[in-house]
Design a protein around this motif. Sequence first.
Motif, PDB file in Angstrom:
ATOM      1  N   LYS A  13      75.030  60.101  51.193  1.00 48.12           N
ATOM      2  CA  LYS A  13      74.212  61.290  50.999  1.00 48.12           C
ATOM      3  C   LYS A  13      74.896  62.196  49.987  1.00 48.12           C
ATOM      4  O   LYS A  13      76.107  62.080  49.784  1.00 48.12           O
ATOM      5  CB  LYS A  13      73.962  62.023  52.316  1.00 48.12           C
ATOM      6  CG  LYS A  13      75.229  62.597  52.951  1.00 48.12           C
ATOM      7  CD  LYS A  13      75.024  63.054  54.354  1.00 48.12           C
ATOM      8  CE  LYS A  13      74.546  64.466  54.423  1.00 48.12           C
ATOM      9  NZ  LYS A  13      74.437  64.976  55.772  1.00 48.12           N
ATOM     10  N   PRO A  14      74.169  63.074  49.343  1.00 49.91           N
ATOM     11  CA  PRO A  14      74.784  63.984  48.376  1.00 49.91           C
ATOM     12  C   PRO A  14      75.813  64.908  49.037  1.00 49.91           C
ATOM     13  O   PRO A  14      75.634  65.333  50.179  1.00 49.91           O
ATOM     14  CB  PRO A  14      73.597  64.800  47.847  1.00 49.91           C
ATOM     15  CG  PRO A  14      72.393  63.971  48.121  1.00 49.91           C
ATOM     16  CD  PRO A  14      72.703  63.224  49.394  1.00 49.91           C
ATOM     17  N   GLY A  15      76.877  65.195  48.316  1.00 48.83           N
ATOM     18  CA  GLY A  15      77.839  66.201  48.756  1.00 48.83           C
ATOM     19  C   GLY A  15      79.102  65.687  49.409  1.00 48.83           C
ATOM     20  O   GLY A  15      80.001  66.479  49.694  1.00 48.83           O
ATOM     21  N   ILE A  16      79.203  64.374  49.634  1.00 54.26           N
ATOM     22  CA  ILE A  16      80.402  63.862  50.320  1.00 54.26           C
ATOM     23  C   ILE A  16      81.641  64.065  49.454  1.00 54.26           C
ATOM     24  O   ILE A  16      82.633  64.664  49.896  1.00 54.26           O
ATOM     25  CB  ILE A  16      80.239  62.375  50.706  1.00 54.26           C
ATOM     26  CG1 ILE A  16      79.085  62.203  51.696  1.00 54.26           C
ATOM     27  CG2 ILE A  16      81.538  61.842  51.298  1.00 54.26           C
ATOM     28  CD1 ILE A  16      78.720  60.745  51.978  1.00 54.26           C
ATOM     29  N   ILE A  17      81.599  63.586  48.215  1.00 51.19           N
ATOM     30  CA  ILE A  17      82.767  63.714  47.338  1.00 51.19           C
ATOM     31  C   ILE A  17      83.075  65.185  47.085  1.00 51.19           C
ATOM     32  O   ILE A  17      84.235  65.607  47.130  1.00 51.19           O
ATOM     33  CB  ILE A  17      82.551  62.962  46.013  1.00 51.19           C
ATOM     34  CG1 ILE A  17      82.451  61.457  46.281  1.00 51.19           C
ATOM     35  CG2 ILE A  17      83.690  63.250  45.029  1.00 51.19           C
ATOM     36  CD1 ILE A  17      82.073  60.631  45.071  1.00 51.19           C
ATOM     37  N   ALA A  18      82.042  65.975  46.855  1.00 50.16           N
ATOM     38  CA  ALA A  18      82.243  67.408  46.607  1.00 50.16           C
ATOM     39  C   ALA A  18      82.898  68.087  47.804  1.00 50.16           C
ATOM     40  O   ALA A  18      83.821  68.887  47.644  1.00 50.16           O
ATOM     41  CB  ALA A  18      80.911  68.075  46.279  1.00 50.16           C
TER      42      ALA A  18
END
Length: 90
Positions: A13-18
């Motif tokens: 899902k979006p936002g994991i690395i961030a």
Amino acid sequence: MSKAVVTVVGKDKPGIIAGVSKTLAEHNINILDVSQTIMGDIFTMSMLVSLEELEGQFNALQDDLNTLGESLGVTIHTQREEIFDAMSKV
């Protein structure tokens, strides 16, 4: 140099690395190496990080990453490099 291995596994899902990068930066931790892949819809990432400039206690870092993992629906494990090395030799 004191290092740690951070692993992240869960549904992509979006936002994991961030989120992981932001939490590490808040503890003044430098990312030395990173590998990530998506297998189907499963996100996996491994990071080697430097603990040389760690602000606060290692346990506080683990707690913050665990809390982040719960909010993102992923599992985050953080181990000091020497423990990771010892476990891989068993």
